[in-house]
Enzyme design. Sequence first.
Site, PDB file in Angstrom:
ATOM      1  N   GLY A 115      42.832  -1.934 -45.926  1.00  0.00           N
ATOM      2  CA  GLY A 115      42.326  -0.705 -45.316  1.00  0.00           C
ATOM      3  C   GLY A 115      43.020  -0.444 -43.991  1.00  0.00           C
ATOM      4  O   GLY A 115      44.191  -0.815 -43.797  1.00  0.00           O
ATOM      5  N   GLY A 119      41.995  -6.965 -48.620  1.00  0.00           N
ATOM      6  CA  GLY A 119      41.577  -5.662 -48.106  1.00  0.00           C
ATOM      7  C   GLY A 119      42.713  -5.005 -47.347  1.00  0.00           C
ATOM      8  O   GLY A 119      43.118  -5.481 -46.289  1.00  0.00           O
ATOM      9  N   LYS A 155      24.177  -2.078 -33.060  1.00  0.00           N
ATOM     10  CA  LYS A 155      24.790  -1.638 -34.330  1.00  0.00           C
ATOM     11  C   LYS A 155      23.877  -0.593 -34.944  1.00  0.00           C
ATOM     12  O   LYS A 155      22.655  -0.659 -34.799  1.00  0.00           O
ATOM     13  CB  LYS A 155      24.900  -2.825 -35.301  1.00  0.00           C
ATOM     14  CG  LYS A 155      25.937  -2.635 -36.386  1.00  0.00           C
ATOM     15  CD  LYS A 155      27.324  -2.938 -35.890  1.00  0.00           C
ATOM     16  CE  LYS A 155      28.388  -2.600 -36.902  1.00  0.00           C
ATOM     17  NZ  LYS A 155      29.734  -2.915 -36.420  1.00  0.00           N
ATOM     18  N   VAL A 178      42.703  -1.760 -41.003  1.00  0.00           N
ATOM     19  CA  VAL A 178      43.187  -2.927 -40.268  1.00  0.00           C
ATOM     20  C   VAL A 178      44.109  -3.769 -41.155  1.00  0.00           C
ATOM     21  O   VAL A 178      45.208  -4.168 -40.745  1.00  0.00           O
ATOM     22  CB  VAL A 178      42.013  -3.794 -39.756  1.00  0.00           C
ATOM     23  CG1 VAL A 178      42.532  -4.956 -38.928  1.00  0.00           C
ATOM     24  CG2 VAL A 178      41.045  -2.967 -38.936  1.00  0.00           C
TER      25      VAL A 178
HETATM   26  N1  LIG Z   1      38.543  -0.883 -37.860  1.00  0.00           N
HETATM   27  C1  LIG Z   1      38.380  -1.703 -36.825  1.00  0.00           C
HETATM   28  O1  LIG Z   1      38.916  -1.465 -35.742  1.00  0.00           O
HETATM   29  C2  LIG Z   1      37.557  -2.953 -36.975  1.00  0.00           C
HETATM   30  C3  LIG Z   1      37.168  -3.640 -35.823  1.00  0.00           C
HETATM   31  C4  LIG Z   1      36.443  -4.834 -35.958  1.00  0.00           C
HETATM   32  C5  LIG Z   1      36.110  -5.293 -37.216  1.00  0.00           C
HETATM   33  N2  LIG Z   1      36.494  -4.593 -38.317  1.00  0.00           N
HETATM   34  C6  LIG Z   1      36.117  -5.116 -39.626  1.00  0.00           C
HETATM   35  O2  LIG Z   1      37.298  -5.348 -40.382  1.00  0.00           O
HETATM   36  C7  LIG Z   1      37.059  -5.072 -41.757  1.00  0.00           C
HETATM   37  C8  LIG Z   1      38.040  -4.024 -42.244  1.00  0.00           C
HETATM   38  O3  LIG Z   1      37.888  -2.854 -41.448  1.00  0.00           O
HETATM   39  P1  LIG Z   1      38.704  -1.527 -41.785  1.00  0.00           P
HETATM   40  O4  LIG Z   1      38.454  -0.590 -40.657  1.00  0.00           O
HETATM   41  O5  LIG Z   1      40.098  -1.881 -42.164  1.00  0.00           O
HETATM   42  O6  LIG Z   1      37.900  -1.026 -43.044  1.00  0.00           O
HETATM   43  P2  LIG Z   1      38.448  -0.103 -44.237  1.00  0.00           P
HETATM   44  O7  LIG Z   1      37.223   0.447 -44.879  1.00  0.00           O
HETATM   45  O8  LIG Z   1      39.510   0.828 -43.756  1.00  0.00           O
HETATM   46  O9  LIG Z   1      39.177  -1.151 -45.202  1.00  0.00           O
HETATM   47  C9  LIG Z   1      38.494  -2.076 -45.987  1.00  0.00           C
HETATM   48  C10 LIG Z   1      39.355  -2.260 -47.240  1.00  0.00           C
HETATM   49  O10 LIG Z   1      38.790  -3.341 -47.987  1.00  0.00           O
HETATM   50  C11 LIG Z   1      38.754  -2.957 -49.354  1.00  0.00           C
HETATM   51  N3  LIG Z   1      37.703  -3.749 -50.001  1.00  0.00           N
HETATM   52  C12 LIG Z   1      36.366  -3.573 -49.969  1.00  0.00           C
HETATM   53  N4  LIG Z   1      35.752  -4.544 -50.666  1.00  0.00           N
HETATM   54  C13 LIG Z   1      36.731  -5.366 -51.137  1.00  0.00           C
HETATM   55  C14 LIG Z   1      36.744  -6.544 -51.918  1.00  0.00           C
HETATM   56  N5  LIG Z   1      35.609  -7.085 -52.358  1.00  0.00           N
HETATM   57  N6  LIG Z   1      37.932  -7.115 -52.199  1.00  0.00           N
HETATM   58  C15 LIG Z   1      39.086  -6.580 -51.757  1.00  0.00           C
HETATM   59  N7  LIG Z   1      39.148  -5.460 -51.018  1.00  0.00           N
HETATM   60  C16 LIG Z   1      37.976  -4.851 -50.708  1.00  0.00           C
HETATM   61  C17 LIG Z   1      38.504  -1.460 -49.339  1.00  0.00           C
HETATM   62  O11 LIG Z   1      38.913  -0.855 -50.547  1.00  0.00           O
HETATM   63  C18 LIG Z   1      39.366  -1.037 -48.142  1.00  0.00           C
HETATM   64  O12 LIG Z   1      40.702  -0.744 -48.521  1.00  0.00           O
HETATM   65  C19 LIG Z   1      35.584  -4.655 -41.826  1.00  0.00           C
HETATM   66  O13 LIG Z   1      34.792  -5.789 -42.104  1.00  0.00           O
HETATM   67  C20 LIG Z   1      35.278  -4.163 -40.425  1.00  0.00           C
HETATM   68  O14 LIG Z   1      33.896  -4.284 -40.097  1.00  0.00           O
HETATM   69  C21 LIG Z   1      37.214  -3.445 -38.227  1.00  0.00           C
END
Ligand SMILES: NC(=O)c1ccc[n+]([C@@H]2O[C@H](COP(=O)([O-])OP(=O)(O)OC[C@H]3O[C@@H](n4cnc5c(N)ncnc54)[C@H](O)[C@@H]3O)[C@@H](O)[C@H]2O)c1
Length: 347
Positions: free
Chosen positions: A180, A178, A74, A182
């Site tokens: 975002g 969240g 990481k 995913v």
């Molecule tokens: N993108 C991937 O393919 C992937 C793969 C494995 C793990 N993850 C994990 O999944 C999670 C989401 O990933 P992502 O790519 O969708 O990230 P992202 O940054 O696109 O989305 C995260 C969302 O969570 C919101 N957020 C942040 N803090 C918050 C809180 N306290 N309460 C409510 N909402 C909150 C943000 O505003 C954002 O909309 C992360 O922990 C990431 O490490 C993602």
Amino acid sequence: MAQLRHEKIVISTGRRSGLPVIVAVHSTALGQAVGGCRLWRYDDWRAGLEDALRLSNAMTLKCALAGVPWGGGKSVLPVPPRVELTPSLRRDLLHDLGDVVESLGGTYGVAEDVGTTAQDMATIAERTEFAYGLPQAAGGVGEPSAPTAAGVFDAILVTAEQVWGTRDLAGRQVGVVGLGQVGSRLATSLGAAGAKLVVTDVDRGKRELAEALGATWVEPEQALAIEADVLVPAALGGSLTPSTVGDLRCRAVVGPANNQLSDDGVAALLAQRGILWAPDFLVNAGGVLYGHEMEVGSRNHDTAMAAVTGIADTLRDVFARATHEGITPLAAANALAEDRIAAASAR
Ligand SMILES: NC(=O)c1ccc[n+]([C@@H]2O[C@H](COP(=O)([O-])OP(=O)(O)OC[C@H]3O[C@@H](n4cnc5c(N)ncnc54)[C@H](O)[C@@H]3O)[C@@H](O)[C@H]2O)c1
């Protein structure tokens, strides 16, 4: 003194940016250590180091459970308070990381994570050949969120089967924390499967999506207390702590957020409350599986998406082992990952 379990940790001050650059290589027992780059604001770079250590360890477990020949690593680019990350500073910082990755000679391969994009990987790739997940326009596999969401969705079905004996989500209340990359995709799939959605995000701009999905919106402070059959953490990790577990009002927790548990002891607290927790590092491996298929295997989208279905089988095995041995799903997942790493090391 805690035992150092990482093969290598690099902490440096970026030559161009003057900002901290952290790379943690947890294990290369199964192959090149891969893991995303988190670019995030921290009060102290040491909190970024802590994240790098934990997240790289989780990547080792994730790759082992996903059955891909990669190890765990990481990188974290902790942006100090009050530093304005202008486009040129951001570029310098990404180039600084690229130099560190290149200096590791392929021990570690970087991909995107919270705070970075496929385009950022293209910037890092200007300094190293070990950057993955570049934009499709640049010949890369692009953004991994769709396969990640697909894997988590399958995991929710397996969890529903385990708890209620049916995969049918029609009428089930599901809380998504969240919206975002995913979380928004998951919420869309869950809604299409007939789930009643309760959603939240710190970004109030996401209310529009909530309305489009016909979801009930709650404020982010109430996220953990959402009354739901399944709670889906899809924001940042660390939200499940000894003190917050008592707030939960759900029967199961399954989501993509990395490192949901503040420490491993929380798994037992969840079990004591009768809440089934599906290990995050198992269920969110869709991006890794897809990335591996595309970067190393077939480079065929449909074949790569098909690889994601393995997550459901592994989760079934983990739940079965947990039930059989009377241990938590976390302990069962760790044991399965360790078996695989030990077998590979022996080979
Ligand atoms: N993108 C991937 O393919 C992937 C793969 C494995 C793990 N993850 C994990 O999944 C999670 C989401 O990933 P992502 O790519 O969708 O990230 P992202 O940054 O696109 O989305 C995260 C969302 O969570 C919101 N957020 C942040 N803090 C918050 C809180 N306290 N309460 C409510 N909402 C909150 C943000 O505003 C954002 O909309 C992360 O922990 C990431 O490490 C993602």
